[in-house]
Structure formats: C-alpha cells, structure tokens
Design a protein around this motif. Structure first.
Motif, PDB file in Angstrom:
ATOM      1  N   ALA A  15       6.209   8.627   0.402  1.00  0.00           N
ATOM      2  CA  ALA A  15       5.507   7.739   1.319  1.00  0.00           C
ATOM      3  C   ALA A  15       4.685   6.741   0.526  1.00  0.00           C
ATOM      4  O   ALA A  15       4.199   7.043  -0.569  1.00  0.00           O
ATOM      5  N   ILE A  16       4.541   5.558   1.087  1.00  0.00           N
ATOM      6  CA  ILE A  16       3.665   4.527   0.539  1.00  0.00           C
ATOM      7  C   ILE A  16       2.579   4.248   1.568  1.00  0.00           C
ATOM      8  O   ILE A  16       2.864   4.056   2.751  1.00  0.00           O
ATOM      9  N   VAL A  17       1.339   4.227   1.105  1.00  0.00           N
ATOM     10  CA  VAL A  17       0.206   3.854   1.940  1.00  0.00           C
ATOM     11  C   VAL A  17      -0.362   2.554   1.396  1.00  0.00           C
ATOM     12  O   VAL A  17      -0.766   2.497   0.224  1.00  0.00           O
ATOM     13  N   VAL A  18      -0.398   1.529   2.220  1.00  0.00           N
ATOM     14  CA  VAL A  18      -0.912   0.228   1.803  1.00  0.00           C
ATOM     15  C   VAL A  18      -2.353   0.096   2.307  1.00  0.00           C
ATOM     16  O   VAL A  18      -2.592   0.040   3.507  1.00  0.00           O
ATOM     17  N   ARG A  37       4.762  13.300  -1.648  1.00  0.00           N
ATOM     18  CA  ARG A  37       4.276  12.550  -2.800  1.00  0.00           C
ATOM     19  C   ARG A  37       3.979  11.130  -2.330  1.00  0.00           C
ATOM     20  O   ARG A  37       4.868  10.425  -1.838  1.00  0.00           O
ATOM     21  N   VAL A  38       2.744  10.713  -2.484  1.00  0.00           N
ATOM     22  CA  VAL A  38       2.266   9.471  -1.868  1.00  0.00           C
ATOM     23  C   VAL A  38       1.795   8.494  -2.936  1.00  0.00           C
ATOM     24  O   VAL A  38       1.084   8.865  -3.873  1.00  0.00           O
ATOM     25  N   LEU A 261      -0.885  12.653  -5.175  1.00  0.00           N
ATOM     26  CA  LEU A 261      -1.284  11.278  -4.901  1.00  0.00           C
ATOM     27  C   LEU A 261      -1.295  10.438  -6.176  1.00  0.00           C
ATOM     28  O   LEU A 261      -1.845  10.852  -7.194  1.00  0.00           O
ATOM     29  N   THR A 262      -0.699   9.266  -6.095  1.00  0.00           N
ATOM     30  CA  THR A 262      -0.785   8.251  -7.142  1.00  0.00           C
ATOM     31  C   THR A 262      -1.511   7.049  -6.562  1.00  0.00           C
ATOM     32  O   THR A 262      -1.103   6.527  -5.512  1.00  0.00           O
ATOM     33  N   VAL A 263      -2.579   6.613  -7.200  1.00  0.00           N
ATOM     34  CA  VAL A 263      -3.360   5.472  -6.727  1.00  0.00           C
ATOM     35  C   VAL A 263      -3.145   4.307  -7.680  1.00  0.00           C
ATOM     36  O   VAL A 263      -3.311   4.458  -8.906  1.00  0.00           O
ATOM     37  N   ARG A 264      -2.773   3.170  -7.129  1.00  0.00           N
ATOM     38  CA  ARG A 264      -2.555   1.979  -7.957  1.00  0.00           C
ATOM     39  C   ARG A 264      -3.428   0.846  -7.420  1.00  0.00           C
ATOM     40  O   ARG A 264      -3.071   0.196  -6.431  1.00  0.00           O
ATOM     41  N   PRO A 265      -4.585   0.601  -8.040  1.00  0.00           N
ATOM     42  CA  PRO A 265      -5.415  -0.544  -7.638  1.00  0.00           C
ATOM     43  C   PRO A 265      -4.844  -1.845  -8.206  1.00  0.00           C
ATOM     44  O   PRO A 265      -3.796  -1.829  -8.879  1.00  0.00           O
ATOM     45  N   ASP A 266      -5.506  -2.952  -7.922  1.00  0.00           N
ATOM     46  CA  ASP A 266      -5.076  -4.278  -8.402  1.00  0.00           C
ATOM     47  C   ASP A 266      -3.635  -4.571  -7.992  1.00  0.00           C
ATOM     48  O   ASP A 266      -2.887  -5.227  -8.735  1.00  0.00           O
TER      49      ASP A 266
END
Length: 575
Positions: A15-18, A37-38, A261-266
C-alpha cells in the motif's frame, strides 16, 4: 530488463499512503497493523518527534520579535500575497513562493512543509458529526446525499477516540453525539457561571471543548510514548511530551512498531499512475523536492491523504486517455464543491461585578469552551440553511493591559506600575461562531498549466467564496453571541464580524466528494474512487458537506473504516 524488474520490485509495496497528516497517519497505522507493507510519502521535510520541536521549550523573550508575525524579507512576487511568518513555528509551514496560487476570490491556503503535516499545528477540537449532519444534503436538497449515516461511522468514532485520546464532557445532545472521553478539562469560574445562566435562561448548552489533549494518559497512549498535557498552551510549536494527538506522537510510532512502514519525506506526488489492463491505479509518480529526480512507486492499494486541496491537485494532474479531466473524474465533479467554515464573527464582554475578582485558574489550558449548534433544529427555523456553533472562553487580562498604547491612555510607572503588574486584570469573555458553508458547485479549484511551480508542476487557481446564506448566518452569529453574554450578566458587550475568507479556518474540504451515484460524485460509501476501486480518499476532499463542527475527528474515523474495508477486500482478492 532484469535491472528494471529489480528496481520496480524494490519500489513496490502492498500500500502507498500519500500524506502524513491526521488522516495519512491513521492510514499508515491501520494498514501496517493489519499486515501490509506500507510506503508513506510526504512532500515536506523530515521532522523528528521531540527533538524536531526546536522552539517548544523557548520562553517568549527568547524570540527576536517576541513571537509576533513578521513578513519574510526576501523579494516578493508582485502579483502574489505572501503571508506573515510566525517565528515560533514558521519553519513548519510551506513557503508559498515555491508554488504560488491564484486567488480569483480571497483564499487563505495554509500548507505545512513537514512530516506530520497539519497534525503538528492543528487546533485539536474533536467533534463527531451527527445524524442531522449526514442527512442535511438530502433533507434540504443542497448538495449530494452522503452515502453513509451516523450509525455507519459511530463505532469508528469510538475506535479512533480511544487511541487519539479525546477529553470532554457528555451532554446527551443529538446534534453533538457523545463519545469515548477522557476526563474533561475544567471550566473556570466565569465559564461555569455563563454555563448555568445559558442553561436556565436560554436552554442552551455550554460545555468544555472536546480536545485531543490527554487529560490523563492511559496504557494505549503511554505504549507509544505519550504523556498527559502539561497545560503549557504551546501546542502549535510541537509537543515534546506527546500531550496532544499528532501523527508524530501517536499513529506513526504505532505504525513503526510493526516494522512494516517505510517513510519517505521530501517526496512530491505529482500523479497517480493508471493501468489500462486492470482498470486500476498501479502506483504514483514522485518528484524529489531536493534533487528534482522522478521516481515511480507501485502498490495494490493507494490512500490519498495529502489534505483536501493537495489531494484534489494530484487527481486533477493525473490525466490519461482514460481520464482526460483528472483521475477518476467521470462525473466531472472533481475540484468542485469546495468548502470551509466561515467564522470570525461573535462578541466579547467583561465579567465585572459578578464576584470573581478574587478567583483565578490553573495553568494555561490548551482548550476553550464550546456551544453546540441550536439554529435550524426542531421548531427553530431561520432564513438560512444549516447552522453554527461557538468556541471561545473566559480569562483574566495580563500585564499587557498596562501598556499605554494598548490602554489608550497614560499608564503608571515606577513602583506603582510594578505593583499593578503583579495583580491579574479584569475578567473578559469572548465567543466566536464556526459555521457551515453550503456545497456550491462553482466553488472550485482548477489547474493553471501556464504558471508552473518550482518543480515544473501546474499551480492552482482558487475560485471559492462565501455566499448570501453564509452572510445571513453571520448576522445571527454576532447577535446571538451578544444576547447570550448579556443573558449571563456580562457587561460592555461588543460584537464583531471580521468577514473571514475561505481557507481561513483551515478546515477546507470537498472536491472529491462521496456520494450514492457515480454520475454525481467521485467516491462510494467506502471512500473508493468509483472508477478505480483500489484508490481511497479519506481526507477532507471526500466530504459531501462540512457541518459546523471541526472535521478532523471525521477524517480519522473515515480513514480507519476505509482501511478496515480495504484489508477485507484484499483478503477476498477484490483489489
């Protein structure tokens, strides 16, 4: 070819959370805790809980301008209004000059630029919508009918309230349903006095605000590192104690505990990618805000939680031969029916002669009072549709009353001034209305492809305004406020209407509304795009009407409900 396949596999998630604000945080928490896995994508910079709140422990005199709003010193674009910068938390906010927007009518678009989004700076008032609110469009024929009712969302309101931690008092009102509350914060003596007077003289309710500040920390809160509210009233600067609910203090720690969870800022999501073979979305395209490099990420389901206006932007910018007018926009309603609360109309008064001159209160309560809606309920019929509630509170004046410029007269000096400064000033009370805006089709946002932002993306045009129904309501918001303060025995009453503009309440909603018919709406009853069932929109963009209550609690409940449904559909192999 093998390298491409490996790269695609590395960029593929369940899943992708925007977005990482109130609703995005909930989507990440629910989906990871249910086994997915998000990937969470946030356009703003990374912000660490506790250490990232660099001004949270500063005293007022440690700020160069003592916390006042100031304008940036850099050269401004001549046709763009740059908003003042608050030195206490201004570095949390997006610099509008990087992506300016056009205001056909005045619109105040407040955009954060941090992981956690507006959950770091929100007002924390947390109220359920009622059955009356979900029925309003169908009842008066203005707007499309919500495809859900209160009973559909009630268990999810309870679910998110217990985890978020909402303090408040039960009042037994149908127009403001009670919830799962922590102990209420205390009203001060003047507020208690006004509450009793309104109850006995006008049969109206004044209650303590229902706020996402922990009046006590239960195990569900301490398990993610939260502590009770410290009564500092510095919430907008970030709370290192986790005393109020935010993505960084609550949902993100819970999601990270799963190691899924994988967090990608910027990471600026520019569009949703459409797969013609499956008639579904296959992923999103992302621009790195620092390097401008473009990357594609893939997933079975996508949750759009970028905040209402940004979610609309992403869908409008996602064009293909299947969706030439925006992703999922078969109805032609995308970007339309934009709403915000109108407010900044009410009254102020002094509580002289009521016997409270020797009374004070504890700490700096990060909360106020609430007077629930009473107009257009039961036999009360007004010349306008819908209604409003009030927020406000009573307090004692500070030493600033002694400043000659503020007092409008000569002030004391020397020992006399020092003595006066040690004494609390007179009691004052103010109440301000927060009111519903109707869903107008031509209150809309559109893409401006002739004016690009720093990253080469289109900018937004805002054509949103309040109308006659809202202006008629504002007269009652002022006059009713004065009437209630007078009934409570307060003096020197003054009314005001500062004529708020859309966006000013920071409760913007609509544009990708839920509905019962794909011909007149974007989303079905479970927040799925009618035209692409693996795309969910659960932020404010999904609203069919805005009610008069603060909307964030409803964002949370809709998101938790939709995530639960998405998991069940994945298990059934329907997504």
């Amino acid at each position: 070819m093998n390298l491409n396949l490996k790269a695609q596999a590395a960029n593929t998630f369940d899943a992708i959370v925007v977005g990482s604000g109130v609703s995005g945080g909930w989507a990440a928490k629910e989906l990871t805790q249910k086994g997915l896995r998000v990937l969470m994508l946030e356009r703003g910079r990374d912000l660490e809980h506790v250490t990232g709140y660099t001004t949270a422990q500063k005293d007022p005199w440690e700020f160069a301008h003592r916390g006042r709003n100031i304008l940036p010193t850099e050269k401004q674009e001549p046709d763009f209004r740059v908003r003042p910068y608050n030195e206490q938390n201004g570095d949390f906010s997006f610099d509008d000059r990087k992506a300016p927007y056009k205001e056909i009518h005045p619109f105040a678009w407040y955009r954060p630029d941090i992981l956690g989004g507006k959950s770091i700076m929100w007002g924390r008032q947390s109220y359920r919508f009622s059955e009356m609110d979900f029925e309003s469009n169908a009842r008066d024929g203005f707007g499309t009918d919500w495809p859900i009712r209160y009973k559909d969302l009630a268990p999810w309101y309870s679910y998110v309230e217990r985890f978020a931690g909402i303090s408040g008092n039960k009042e037994g009102l149908s127009q403001l349903p009670d919830g799962e509350f922590l102990p209420p914060m205390e009203l001060n003596c003047v507020e208690e006095h006004v509450r009793e007077r309104l109850k006995t003289r006008m049969n109206r309710v004044l209650t303590i605000g229902r706020t996402a500040n922990l009046s006590q920390a239960n195990p569900v809160h301490t398990s993610v590192g939260r502590a009770p509210c410290q009564y500092r009233n510095k919430c907008a600067q970030g709370c290192p104690y986790g005393g109020y609910f935010s993505t960084l203090s609550a949902t993100l720690p819970a999601a990270r505990q799963t190691n899924r969870l994988t967090v990608r800022p910027d990471s600026i999501v520019s569009e949703v990618l459409y797969d013609e073979k499956s008639n579904r979305a296959k992923g999103v395209r992302v621009i790195d805000s620092k390097t401008h490099q473009t990357t594609e990420y893939y997933a079975r389901i996508i949750f759009l939680n970028a905040s209402a206006m940004s979610t609309n932007f992403i869908l409008l910018n996602s064009v293909s031969s299947r969706f030439p007018n925006g992703f999922g926009n078969d109805s032609g309603t995308l970007g339309k029916y934009i709403m915000d609360h109108h407010f900044q109309a009410g009254a102020n008064a002094q509580a002289d002669g009521l016997g409270f001159d020797d009374k004070y209160y504890y700490g700096r309560r990060a909360n106020g009072i609430y007077i629930p809606r009473y107009r257009n309920i039961g036999t009360d019929k007004r010349e306008y549709l819908r209604g409003f509630g009030y927020q406000g509170g009573a307090s004692r004046s500070s030493w600033q009353r002694l400043i000659a410029e503020a007092a409008g007269a000569e002030s004391s000096f020397g020992a006399d001034l020092k003595e006066q400064a040690t004494q609390p000033g007179p009691w004052n009370m103010g109440i301000m209305g927060f009111a519903e805006c109707l869903p107008y089709e031509d209150n809309q946002i559109t893409l401006n492809r002739n004016r690009l932002d720093k990253w080469g993306l289109p900018t937004l045009n805002f054509d949103v305004r309040f109308r006659e129904n809202e202006h008629l309501m504002q007269k009652d918001m002022m006059n009713d406020a004065a009437e209630m303060l007078e009934a409570a025995g307060l003096k020197n009453i003054s009314t005001y209407n500062n004529h708020s503009v859309p966006g000013g309440a920071v409760h913007e909603t609509g544009g990708a509304r839920m509905g019962r018919d794909p011909k007149t709406s974007m989303l079905n009853a479970t927040n799925q795009l009618w035209a692409a069932k693996n795309v969910f929109v659960t932020d404010g963009a999904s609203f069919a009407s805005i009610a008069c209550q603060n909307p964030s609690l409803t964002f949370m409940a809709l998101t938790a409900r939709a995530a639960d449904f998405a998991i069940s559909e994945l298990k059934r192999k329907n997504l």
